[in-house]
Design a protein around this motif. Structure first.
Motif, mmCIF file in Angstrom:
data_model
loop_
_atom_site.group_PDB
_atom_site.id
_atom_site.type_symbol
_atom_site.label_atom_id
_atom_site.label_comp_id
_atom_site.label_asym_id
_atom_site.label_seq_id
_atom_site.Cartn_x
_atom_site.Cartn_y
_atom_site.Cartn_z
ATOM 1 N N LEU A 1 -7.768 -0.619 -7.377
ATOM 2 C CA LEU A 1 -6.559 -0.802 -6.563
ATOM 3 C C LEU A 1 -5.992 -2.205 -6.767
ATOM 4 O O LEU A 1 -4.772 -2.370 -6.940
ATOM 5 N N PRO B 1 -7.774 -0.696 2.341
ATOM 6 C CA PRO B 1 -6.796 -0.769 1.244
ATOM 7 C C PRO B 1 -5.668 -1.760 1.519
ATOM 8 O O PRO B 1 -5.157 -2.396 0.597
ATOM 9 N N CYS C 1 -4.691 -4.932 -0.945
ATOM 10 C CA CYS C 1 -3.320 -5.166 -1.425
ATOM 11 C C CYS C 1 -2.837 -6.564 -1.048
ATOM 12 O O CYS C 1 -2.256 -7.287 -1.876
ATOM 13 N N ALA D 1 0.818 -1.220 0.000
ATOM 14 C CA ALA D 1 0.000 0.000 0.000
ATOM 15 C C ALA D 1 0.848 1.264 0.000
ATOM 16 O O ALA D 1 0.393 2.320 -0.454
ATOM 17 N N VAL E 1 -4.768 4.134 -3.278
ATOM 18 C CA VAL E 1 -5.196 3.800 -1.919
ATOM 19 C C VAL E 1 -6.099 4.889 -1.348
ATOM 20 O O VAL E 1 -6.924 4.633 -0.472
#
Length: 243
Positions: free
Chosen positions: A100, A224, A228, A16, A25
């Motif tokens: 993301l 986030p 990830c 991240a 993010v």
């Protein structure tokens, strides 16, 4: 490199913060902070009254369990509240979480940035939200059943929290691992089957997300990070199965 589910979660922190990923993010992070932050403020303003009222349903002959039940109820309410509002936050932030996951996968696989624009994101939004609804329909009946169990005096306050934590771990593994799977149009059922065949990784990853989701302040950044980490798990554990 393959690792445990717990390892993938913590890898999410370093991913991240990677240059080129940080800007993707921001939107999931803001959605989580605004929604969960407000929810946590409301929760802590009312938590003591709720627990006191709930303890009133415990039979007198079990009053000696009060010192044990109080922290269990606190953890249960925190976990339930965090799960509920994180589900709403995930629904709102789903298109940004999918983006993301796409950028993290490109970074991990050494692919050039495809520079997906706002138009691409808008085009994918209906499909992504339909997938979120599918997940919600899978989770909701089980969550309602467990919530009813939590309302049963004595039994609900002892067995319920353990079952809720196990359930939350599975749900959160599905929630976050699904973003990279969905980016590759892998059907929801096949995604669940993949995780069932790797339950130790799935539950390990989901358990860490559940713990961080229930901890104030930490729960504001977990979304986030979990996206990830789940994408790293997809790349190392599942991607080759869906070429």
């Amino acid at each position: 490199m393959k690792q445990s589910g717990v390892g993938y979660f913590f890898q999410g922190f370093s991913i991240a913060m990677t240059p080129g990923i940080r800007r993707f993010v921001i939107f999931p992070l803001l959605a989580n902070i605004l929604l969960l932050g407000g929810a946590m403020f409301y929760l802590f303003s009312n938590l003591n009254d709720w627990i006191t009222g709930w303890m009133g349903y415990v039979p007198d002959w079990l009053s000696w369990l009060s010192y044990l039940l109080w922290p269990i109820l606190t953890i249960t309410i925190l976990g339930t509240f965090s799960y509920f509002f994180s589900t709403i936050a995930n629904f709102i932030a789903a298109p940004f979480n999918g983006l993301l996951a796409e950028k993290v996968e490109e970074k991990l696989c050494g692919k050039p940035d495809t520079s997906s624009g706002v138009l691409d994101l808008l085009k994918d939004t209906p499909r992504i939200l339909a997938r979120e609804w599918q997940k919600l329909m899978y989770f909701a009946p089980k969550a309602i059943g467990l919530f009813v169990l939590l309302l049963i005096p004595a039994l609900g306050q002892t067995v319920g929290p353990v079952l809720w934590f196990v359930f939350s771990s599975w749900v959160l593994a599905i929630q976050y691992c699904d973003y990279p799977f969905d980016n590759h149009k892998v059907p929801f059922r096949l995604m669940r089957d993949d995780l069932k065949q790797n339950q130790s990784k799935a539950y390990g990853f989901g358990a860490m997300v559940a713990i961080f989701t229930a901890v104030p302040i930490l729960n504001l950044i977990v979304m986030p990070v979990a996206v990830c980490g789940a994408t790293a798990m997809w790349v190392n554990e599942f991607k080759l199965n869906h070429k």
